[in-house]
Design a protein around this motif. Sequence first.
Motif, PDB file in Angstrom:
ATOM      1  N   ALA A   1      -6.752  -1.216 -14.016  1.00  0.00           N
ATOM      2  CA  ALA A   1      -6.519  -2.246 -12.997  1.00  0.00           C
ATOM      3  C   ALA A   1      -6.646  -1.657 -11.593  1.00  0.00           C
ATOM      4  CB  ALA A   1      -5.139  -2.858 -13.174  1.00  0.00           C
ATOM      5  N   SER A   2      -6.393  -0.383 -11.462  1.00  0.00           N
ATOM      6  CA  SER A   2      -6.448   0.366 -10.202  1.00  0.00           C
ATOM      7  C   SER A   2      -5.554  -0.213  -9.103  1.00  0.00           C
ATOM      8  CB  SER A   2      -7.887   0.506  -9.696  1.00  0.00           C
ATOM      9  OG  SER A   2      -8.361  -0.723  -9.194  1.00  0.00           O
ATOM     10  N   LYS A   3      -4.556  -0.975  -9.510  1.00  0.00           N
ATOM     11  CA  LYS A   3      -3.584  -1.469  -8.536  1.00  0.00           C
ATOM     12  C   LYS A   3      -2.256  -1.734  -9.238  1.00  0.00           C
ATOM     13  CE  LYS A   3      -5.261  -6.195  -8.939  1.00  0.00           C
ATOM     14  NZ  LYS A   3      -5.783  -7.349  -8.240  1.00  0.00           N
TER      15      LYS A   3
ATOM     16  N   GLY B   1       0.810  -1.217   0.000  1.00  0.00           N
ATOM     17  CA  GLY B   1       0.000   0.000   0.000  1.00  0.00           C
ATOM     18  C   GLY B   1       0.838   1.260   0.000  1.00  0.00           C
ATOM     19  N   VAL B   2       1.813   1.310   0.895  1.00  0.00           N
ATOM     20  CA  VAL B   2       2.667   2.496   0.992  1.00  0.00           C
ATOM     21  C   VAL B   2       3.492   2.672  -0.278  1.00  0.00           C
ATOM     22  CG1 VAL B   2       4.629   3.501   2.221  1.00  0.00           C
ATOM     23  CG2 VAL B   2       2.751   2.495   3.504  1.00  0.00           C
ATOM     24  N   SER B   3       4.077   1.589  -0.776  1.00  0.00           N
ATOM     25  CA  SER B   3       4.904   1.711  -1.979  1.00  0.00           C
ATOM     26  C   SER B   3       4.059   2.105  -3.188  1.00  0.00           C
ATOM     27  CB  SER B   3       5.673   0.419  -2.251  1.00  0.00           C
ATOM     28  OG  SER B   3       4.785  -0.655  -2.489  1.00  0.00           O
TER      29      SER B   3
ATOM     30  N   ARG C   1       3.363   5.874  -2.851  1.00  0.00           N
ATOM     31  CA  ARG C   1       4.585   6.653  -3.105  1.00  0.00           C
ATOM     32  C   ARG C   1       4.959   6.635  -4.586  1.00  0.00           C
ATOM     33  NH1 ARG C   1       8.303   7.185   1.299  1.00  0.00           N
ATOM     34  NH2 ARG C   1       9.389   8.495  -0.192  1.00  0.00           N
ATOM     35  N   MET C   2       4.822   5.477  -5.226  1.00  0.00           N
ATOM     36  CA  MET C   2       5.161   5.383  -6.648  1.00  0.00           C
ATOM     37  C   MET C   2       4.196   6.205  -7.496  1.00  0.00           C
ATOM     38  SD  MET C   2       6.345   1.418  -6.933  1.00  0.00           S
ATOM     39  CE  MET C   2       6.451   1.440  -8.698  1.00  0.00           C
ATOM     40  N   ARG C   3       2.915   6.194  -7.147  1.00  0.00           N
ATOM     41  CA  ARG C   3       1.937   6.997  -7.897  1.00  0.00           C
ATOM     42  C   ARG C   3       2.212   8.489  -7.733  1.00  0.00           C
ATOM     43  NH1 ARG C   3      -2.951   3.904  -9.207  1.00  0.00           N
ATOM     44  NH2 ARG C   3      -2.671   1.823  -8.378  1.00  0.00           N
ATOM     45  N   GLN C   4       2.671   8.889  -6.541  1.00  0.00           N
ATOM     46  CA  GLN C   4       3.009  10.296  -6.321  1.00  0.00           C
ATOM     47  C   GLN C   4       4.250  10.690  -7.113  1.00  0.00           C
ATOM     48  OE1 GLN C   4       3.452  10.433  -2.080  1.00  0.00           O
ATOM     49  NE2 GLN C   4       1.262  10.682  -1.696  1.00  0.00           N
ATOM     50  N   GLU C   5       5.249   9.833  -7.087  1.00  0.00           N
ATOM     51  CA  GLU C   5       6.514  10.160  -7.749  1.00  0.00           C
ATOM     52  C   GLU C   5       6.453   9.966  -9.261  1.00  0.00           C
ATOM     53  OE1 GLU C   5      11.259   9.136  -7.335  1.00  0.00           O
ATOM     54  OE2 GLU C   5       9.893   8.662  -5.691  1.00  0.00           O
TER      55      GLU C   5
END
Length: 76
Positions: free
Chosen positions: A44-46, A24-26, A29-33
Amino acid sequence: MTKFLLVNFPPTVALSKLVNSLKGVSSRRMRQEFPELAAHYYRASKLWSGSYFAGSVGGAPLSIVRQYIEQQNRPV
């Protein structure tokens, strides 16, 4: 693509909760970066599979475990 993590956590933490938290956290963070990931994986939303594998190394020295992990995904 397979990735390896060497994680030390207390036995009071459920493995499934640890994995779900890491995913969840990764993912956030990846979507933000990397906003382009959100567009690519929109349907897929994941980012992560629902499955995982966990293994125990028992009393093996960490240096040996690290060496094993570092040698994975290297061409032979």
